[in-house]
Design a protein around this motif. Structure first.
Motif, PDB file in Angstrom:
ATOM      1  N   LEU A 208       0.823  -1.080   0.010  1.00 36.66           N
ATOM      2  CA  LEU A 208       0.064  -0.013  -0.106  1.00 36.66           C
ATOM      3  C   LEU A 208       0.822   1.239  -0.142  1.00 36.66           C
ATOM      4  O   LEU A 208       1.771   1.354   0.996  1.00 36.66           O
ATOM      5  CB  LEU A 208      -0.807   0.056   1.145  1.00 36.66           C
ATOM      6  CG  LEU A 208      -1.753  -1.082   1.440  1.00 36.66           C
ATOM      7  CD1 LEU A 208      -2.723  -1.021   2.789  1.00 36.66           C
ATOM      8  CD2 LEU A 208      -2.615  -1.341   0.068  1.00 36.66           C
ATOM      9  N   VAL A 209       0.702   2.011  -0.884  1.00 35.34           N
ATOM     10  CA  VAL A 209       1.387   3.419  -1.072  1.00 35.34           C
ATOM     11  C   VAL A 209       0.337   4.597  -1.292  1.00 35.34           C
ATOM     12  O   VAL A 209      -0.421   4.570  -1.989  1.00 35.34           O
ATOM     13  CB  VAL A 209       2.221   3.431  -2.346  1.00 35.34           C
ATOM     14  CG1 VAL A 209       2.974   4.661  -2.347  1.00 35.34           C
ATOM     15  CG2 VAL A 209       3.168   2.285  -2.356  1.00 35.34           C
ATOM     16  N   ALA A 210       0.370   5.586  -0.328  1.00 36.11           N
ATOM     17  CA  ALA A 210      -0.365   6.604  -0.145  1.00 36.11           C
ATOM     18  C   ALA A 210       0.159   7.841  -0.962  1.00 36.11           C
ATOM     19  O   ALA A 210       1.458   8.012  -0.784  1.00 36.11           O
ATOM     20  CB  ALA A 210      -0.707   7.232   1.155  1.00 36.11           C
ATOM     21  N   SER A 211      -0.593   8.098  -1.829  1.00 40.15           N
ATOM     22  CA  SER A 211       0.187   9.313  -2.863  1.00 40.15           C
ATOM     23  C   SER A 211       0.271  10.470  -2.303  1.00 40.15           C
ATOM     24  O   SER A 211       0.944  11.502  -3.039  1.00 40.15           O
ATOM     25  CB  SER A 211      -1.089   9.171  -4.244  1.00 40.15           C
ATOM     26  OG  SER A 211      -2.093   9.486  -3.910  1.00 40.15           O
ATOM     27  N   ASP A 212      -0.485  10.666  -1.366  1.00 41.25           N
ATOM     28  CA  ASP A 212      -0.345  12.206  -0.812  1.00 41.25           C
ATOM     29  C   ASP A 212       0.479  12.229   0.568  1.00 41.25           C
ATOM     30  O   ASP A 212       0.404  13.167   1.205  1.00 41.25           O
ATOM     31  CB  ASP A 212      -1.860  12.464  -0.410  1.00 41.25           C
ATOM     32  CG  ASP A 212      -2.925  11.556   0.566  1.00 41.25           C
ATOM     33  OD1 ASP A 212      -2.552  10.593   0.420  1.00 41.25           O
ATOM     34  OD2 ASP A 212      -3.810  12.022   0.636  1.00 41.25           O
ATOM     35  N   THR A 213       0.945  11.200   1.216  1.00 42.30           N
ATOM     36  CA  THR A 213       1.868  11.186   2.340  1.00 42.30           C
ATOM     37  C   THR A 213       3.126  10.258   1.944  1.00 42.30           C
ATOM     38  O   THR A 213       3.016   9.612   1.134  1.00 42.30           O
ATOM     39  CB  THR A 213       1.138  10.746   3.543  1.00 42.30           C
ATOM     40  OG1 THR A 213       0.700   9.421   3.389  1.00 42.30           O
ATOM     41  CG2 THR A 213      -0.517  11.339   3.625  1.00 42.30           C
ATOM     42  N   GLY A 214       3.694   9.971   3.135  1.00 45.54           N
ATOM     43  CA  GLY A 214       4.878   9.087   2.972  1.00 45.54           C
ATOM     44  C   GLY A 214       4.449   7.640   3.352  1.00 45.54           C
ATOM     45  O   GLY A 214       5.253   6.685   3.446  1.00 45.54           O
TER      46      GLY A 214
ATOM     47  N   GLU B 298       1.483  -3.795  -5.847  1.00 45.49           N
ATOM     48  CA  GLU B 298       1.187  -2.318  -5.516  1.00 45.49           C
ATOM     49  C   GLU B 298      -0.297  -2.007  -5.450  1.00 45.49           C
ATOM     50  O   GLU B 298      -0.839  -2.020  -6.487  1.00 45.49           O
ATOM     51  CB  GLU B 298       2.145  -1.325  -6.067  1.00 45.49           C
ATOM     52  CG  GLU B 298       1.999   0.105  -5.447  1.00 45.49           C
ATOM     53  CD  GLU B 298       2.790   0.804  -6.248  1.00 45.49           C
ATOM     54  OE1 GLU B 298       4.335   1.084  -5.750  1.00 45.49           O
ATOM     55  OE2 GLU B 298       2.481   1.906  -6.864  1.00 45.49           O
ATOM     56  N   VAL B 299      -0.731  -1.192  -4.616  1.00 44.47           N
ATOM     57  CA  VAL B 299      -2.120  -0.470  -4.392  1.00 44.47           C
ATOM     58  C   VAL B 299      -1.941   0.998  -4.021  1.00 44.47           C
ATOM     59  O   VAL B 299      -1.347   1.330  -2.784  1.00 44.47           O
ATOM     60  CB  VAL B 299      -3.096  -1.209  -3.619  1.00 44.47           C
ATOM     61  CG1 VAL B 299      -4.485  -0.227  -3.715  1.00 44.47           C
ATOM     62  CG2 VAL B 299      -3.376  -2.497  -3.866  1.00 44.47           C
ATOM     63  N   ARG B 300      -1.931   1.791  -4.860  1.00 42.17           N
ATOM     64  CA  ARG B 300      -1.603   3.230  -4.761  1.00 42.17           C
ATOM     65  C   ARG B 300      -2.948   4.232  -4.875  1.00 42.17           C
ATOM     66  O   ARG B 300      -3.713   3.964  -5.754  1.00 42.17           O
ATOM     67  CB  ARG B 300      -0.592   3.875  -5.766  1.00 42.17           C
ATOM     68  CG  ARG B 300      -0.209   5.246  -5.830  1.00 42.17           C
ATOM     69  CD  ARG B 300       0.789   5.608  -6.795  1.00 42.17           C
ATOM     70  NE  ARG B 300       2.073   4.835  -6.418  1.00 42.17           N
ATOM     71  CZ  ARG B 300       3.004   5.439  -5.859  1.00 42.17           C
ATOM     72  NH1 ARG B 300       3.024   6.735  -5.315  1.00 42.17           N
ATOM     73  NH2 ARG B 300       4.137   4.702  -5.649  1.00 42.17           N
ATOM     74  N   GLY B 301      -2.917   5.318  -3.814  1.00 41.24           N
ATOM     75  CA  GLY B 301      -4.129   6.054  -4.026  1.00 41.24           C
ATOM     76  C   GLY B 301      -3.852   6.862  -2.813  1.00 41.24           C
ATOM     77  O   GLY B 301      -3.040   7.044  -1.871  1.00 41.24           O
ATOM     78  N   PRO B 302      -4.780   7.976  -2.551  1.00 36.57           N
ATOM     79  CA  PRO B 302      -4.785   8.825  -1.466  1.00 36.57           C
ATOM     80  C   PRO B 302      -4.762   7.999  -0.182  1.00 36.57           C
ATOM     81  O   PRO B 302      -5.943   7.111  -0.137  1.00 36.57           O
ATOM     82  CB  PRO B 302      -6.021   9.673  -1.658  1.00 36.57           C
ATOM     83  CG  PRO B 302      -6.199   9.878  -3.177  1.00 36.57           C
ATOM     84  CD  PRO B 302      -5.794   8.432  -3.582  1.00 36.57           C
ATOM     85  N   ALA B 303      -4.534   8.778   0.806  1.00 34.37           N
ATOM     86  CA  ALA B 303      -4.617   7.771   2.132  1.00 34.37           C
ATOM     87  C   ALA B 303      -6.011   7.461   2.498  1.00 34.37           C
ATOM     88  O   ALA B 303      -6.363   6.459   3.085  1.00 34.37           O
ATOM     89  CB  ALA B 303      -3.848   8.888   3.345  1.00 34.37           C
ATOM     90  N   ILE B 304      -7.022   8.568   2.369  1.00 35.29           N
ATOM     91  CA  ILE B 304      -8.245   8.288   2.719  1.00 35.29           C
ATOM     92  C   ILE B 304      -8.828   7.083   2.014  1.00 35.29           C
ATOM     93  O   ILE B 304      -9.498   6.206   2.640  1.00 35.29           O
ATOM     94  CB  ILE B 304      -9.083   9.639   2.468  1.00 35.29           C
ATOM     95  CG1 ILE B 304     -10.668   9.334   3.046  1.00 35.29           C
ATOM     96  CG2 ILE B 304      -9.405  10.082   0.987  1.00 35.29           C
ATOM     97  CD1 ILE B 304     -10.337   9.227   4.534  1.00 35.29           C
ATOM     98  N   ALA B 305      -8.532   7.109   0.610  1.00 36.43           N
ATOM     99  CA  ALA B 305      -9.060   5.889  -0.180  1.00 36.43           C
ATOM    100  C   ALA B 305      -8.368   4.281   0.301  1.00 36.43           C
ATOM    101  O   ALA B 305      -9.167   3.478   0.338  1.00 36.43           O
ATOM    102  CB  ALA B 305      -8.686   6.190  -1.527  1.00 36.43           C
ATOM    103  N   LEU B 306      -7.117   4.572   0.563  1.00 36.45           N
ATOM    104  CA  LEU B 306      -6.655   3.355   1.239  1.00 36.45           C
ATOM    105  C   LEU B 306      -7.365   2.864   2.492  1.00 36.45           C
ATOM    106  O   LEU B 306      -7.340   1.809   2.769  1.00 36.45           O
ATOM    107  CB  LEU B 306      -5.032   3.374   1.192  1.00 36.45           C
ATOM    108  CG  LEU B 306      -4.376   3.593   0.198  1.00 36.45           C
ATOM    109  CD1 LEU B 306      -2.894   3.869   0.358  1.00 36.45           C
ATOM    110  CD2 LEU B 306      -4.595   2.426  -0.911  1.00 36.45           C
ATOM    111  N   LEU B 307      -7.489   3.936   3.267  1.00 39.05           N
ATOM    112  CA  LEU B 307      -8.133   3.763   4.733  1.00 39.05           C
ATOM    113  C   LEU B 307      -9.435   3.126   4.476  1.00 39.05           C
ATOM    114  O   LEU B 307      -9.984   2.140   5.050  1.00 39.05           O
ATOM    115  CB  LEU B 307      -8.315   5.095   5.590  1.00 39.05           C
ATOM    116  CG  LEU B 307      -9.214   4.882   6.821  1.00 39.05           C
ATOM    117  CD1 LEU B 307      -8.263   3.993   7.713  1.00 39.05           C
ATOM    118  CD2 LEU B 307      -9.288   6.309   7.534  1.00 39.05           C
ATOM    119  N   LEU B 308     -10.340   3.618   3.569  1.00 41.56           N
ATOM    120  CA  LEU B 308     -11.557   3.217   3.329  1.00 41.56           C
ATOM    121  C   LEU B 308     -11.573   1.812   2.984  1.00 41.56           C
ATOM    122  O   LEU B 308     -12.450   0.770   3.312  1.00 41.56           O
ATOM    123  CB  LEU B 308     -12.357   3.967   2.511  1.00 41.56           C
ATOM    124  CG  LEU B 308     -12.604   5.245   2.912  1.00 41.56           C
ATOM    125  CD1 LEU B 308     -13.443   6.158   1.697  1.00 41.56           C
ATOM    126  CD2 LEU B 308     -13.670   5.345   4.058  1.00 41.56           C
TER     127      LEU B 308
END
Length: 214
Positions: free
Chosen positions: A164-170, A178-188
């Protein structure tokens, strides 16, 4: 990730409660009955749950769980019934009254962020309201979820085997596709919530999403 203080967490929770109150204050009557992203609950139910958890102390949580015969779903249902007014605007008034509370069940404080952000999106996404969440604190909530079993409200088993890689944070967690996206989308996603096809991308999506019913 930088250490997140207790004060930062509660400030974020209180800010999110305030923002949600503002969003809900303008709802039409039929919008309160719209199905949320939390299975089985409508928008009004989710708000009542947020009122209940904002009031719940550590001792109160234990008492409620004992009364529910240690069934978390039954305890949540009882909390909604207890706090859900016949008129949604009265439930919203109750939420205003607890906006600055710092009561919490006996769990990691990061769960207050998980609840604020995930339930905020449970309400907003079906209503097509855009939320604005602090990415670093969402990443803190996400880090908690990927370490915590689904059995106690986390998403460890869902996230397992994916990178998991958050595109808007580290934020960067796990091994595998890999799954990449904004942290909120990964959290959901790791919290078992539906995500839009343009929210997350990568070969790991095919591994991640089918596990959400775990």
């Amino acid at each position: 990730m930088a250490r997140t203080s207790r004060a930062e967490i509660w400030n974020a929770v209180h800010d999110e409660r305030r923002a949600l109150i503002d969003d809900l204050a303008v709802l039409e009557t039929d919008q309160w009955h719209k199905a949320s992203s939390c299975p089985g609950w409508d928008v009004h139910d989710v708000l009542a749950h947020l009122v209940d958890t904002a009031r719940t102390t550590r001792l109160g949580f234990v008492r409620q769980l004992v009364a529910a015969r240690f069934d978390f779903d039954r305890a949540n249902a009882a909390g909604i019934e207890r706090e859900k007014s016949p008129r949604p605007e009265h439930t919203l008034d109750a939420f205003r009254a607890v906006r600055s509370h710092t009561a919490t069940p006996p769990a990691a404080l990061a769960t207050r962020l998980v609840e604020a952000f995930v339930h905020g999106e449970d309400i907003r996404r079906p209503l097509t309201i855009r939320g604005n969440y602090p990415p670093e604190l969402v990443a803190h909530a996400l880090a908690h979820q990927v370490r915590t079993s689904v059995k106690i409200g986390g998403g460890k088993e869902i996230a397992q085997g994916c990178h998991l890689v958050a595109s808007d944070t580290g934020f960067d967690h796990g091994d595998g596709p890999e799954v990449r996206g904004p942290a909120i989308a990964l959290l959901l996603a790791v919290s078992g919530r539906p995500v839009r096809t343009d929210d997350i991308a990568g070969p790991g999506v095919l591994h991640l999403l089918p596990r959400q019913g775990t």
